[in-house]
Write a protein that holds these residues in place. Sequence first.
Motif, PDB file in Angstrom:
ATOM      1  N   ASN A  13      40.244  76.237  62.521  1.00 21.26           N
ATOM      2  CA  ASN A  13      41.014  75.144  61.928  1.00 21.26           C
ATOM      3  C   ASN A  13      40.160  73.889  61.840  1.00 21.26           C
ATOM      4  O   ASN A  13      38.999  73.886  62.250  1.00 21.26           O
ATOM      5  N   CYS A  14      40.747  72.828  61.324  1.00 27.08           N
ATOM      6  CA  CYS A  14      40.004  71.589  61.079  1.00 27.08           C
ATOM      7  C   CYS A  14      39.618  70.857  62.363  1.00 27.08           C
ATOM      8  O   CYS A  14      38.860  69.884  62.316  1.00 27.08           O
ATOM      9  N   ALA A 151      49.107  70.257  62.328  1.00 29.33           N
ATOM     10  CA  ALA A 151      47.668  69.984  62.374  1.00 29.33           C
ATOM     11  C   ALA A 151      47.474  68.892  63.402  1.00 29.33           C
ATOM     12  O   ALA A 151      48.428  68.221  63.802  1.00 29.33           O
ATOM     13  N   HIS A 155      44.091  64.801  61.181  1.00 27.09           N
ATOM     14  CA  HIS A 155      43.607  65.350  59.912  1.00 27.09           C
ATOM     15  C   HIS A 155      44.766  65.394  58.909  1.00 27.09           C
ATOM     16  O   HIS A 155      45.865  65.836  59.236  1.00 27.09           O
ATOM     17  N   LEU A 176      46.191  71.247  54.182  1.00 28.60           N
ATOM     18  CA  LEU A 176      46.047  71.747  55.545  1.00 28.60           C
ATOM     19  C   LEU A 176      47.261  72.528  56.034  1.00 28.60           C
ATOM     20  O   LEU A 176      47.182  73.242  57.037  1.00 28.60           O
TER      21      LEU A 176
END
Length: 313
Positions: A13-14, A151, A155, A176
């Motif tokens: 993931n971010c 998230a 982000h 996202l």
Amino acid sequence: MRIRVAVIGGGQNCEHDVSLASAAGISDALRSQGHEVVPLTIETDGTWRDAAGRRIELADAVRVLSTCAVAVPAVHGPRGEDGTLAALCELARVPYVGSGVRAGAIAMDKWTTKLVAQSVGIATAPGRLLTATTAGSYAWTRPVVVKPVAAGSSHGVSMVSVPDGLEPALASALALDDRVLVEEVVSGREIDVAVLGRPGGLRVVAPTLEIRVDGMFDFEAKYGGSSTFTVPAHLTEAETAALTEAAVAMYDALGCAGLARVDFFLTAEGPVLNEVNTMPGFTEQSQVPRMFAAAGTSYGDLLDLMVRDVIEG
């Protein structure tokens, strides 16, 4: 007692890089406490790597986990903090630090967390849940904050102060997550409360932390050094009591375990919940370690305590 501890970092993931930093800090601190650390890393493509950096299959990772007395899933965000790694540890029958599957999944979902908060009498910002299908029907009428439902590290979070900013903000969040939360802007002080659940139902609450930033506490403010943390926050006894009560209520309502960071806006009417993090950033300079350090518990001692609580609890 020397304990063999698996520390899992990275993730798909971010928040991958943030998770790597947390895992590195945790590993170093546990080694300083005399424990044997077994690092495992999940790359952004889902590849697992062992302590030597060699690519291994999931089954091999589970075998490594099974040789450890306890695991620390230091992966923030989806496919980690959301209960995914807790589920893996449960299936592998490896004790682990932190919240279980249900609490991780609910807390990661900001919309569901709002519903839980409201059910136990904790205020949240008025908001709407949107999807890619319904986002186009939302009409801007006042300043709002747009964020992905699931998230972290801010982000995809945007402050929208003018109508023209809505469409790109929604697009950024939808990149996202397939669900987006649009909330009215809350005017208040940003206060974090850290709750540590210990064996026997004890709840330890660290000194509160206030975040001061020019504008919104977004990704750049979090990791770019433009924000200021004050620990303990300058609060009245009544304000501290209200925040503590709300934080513990959310911790228990979600069914959290280990450490959780509960973030609030402190308004003239009282605390307004922002979000709950069941695996918050965990380098020595992150909010939660700073909060416990202010109470006299060092970073290494805090991690040692968390690991031992899992084994002894």
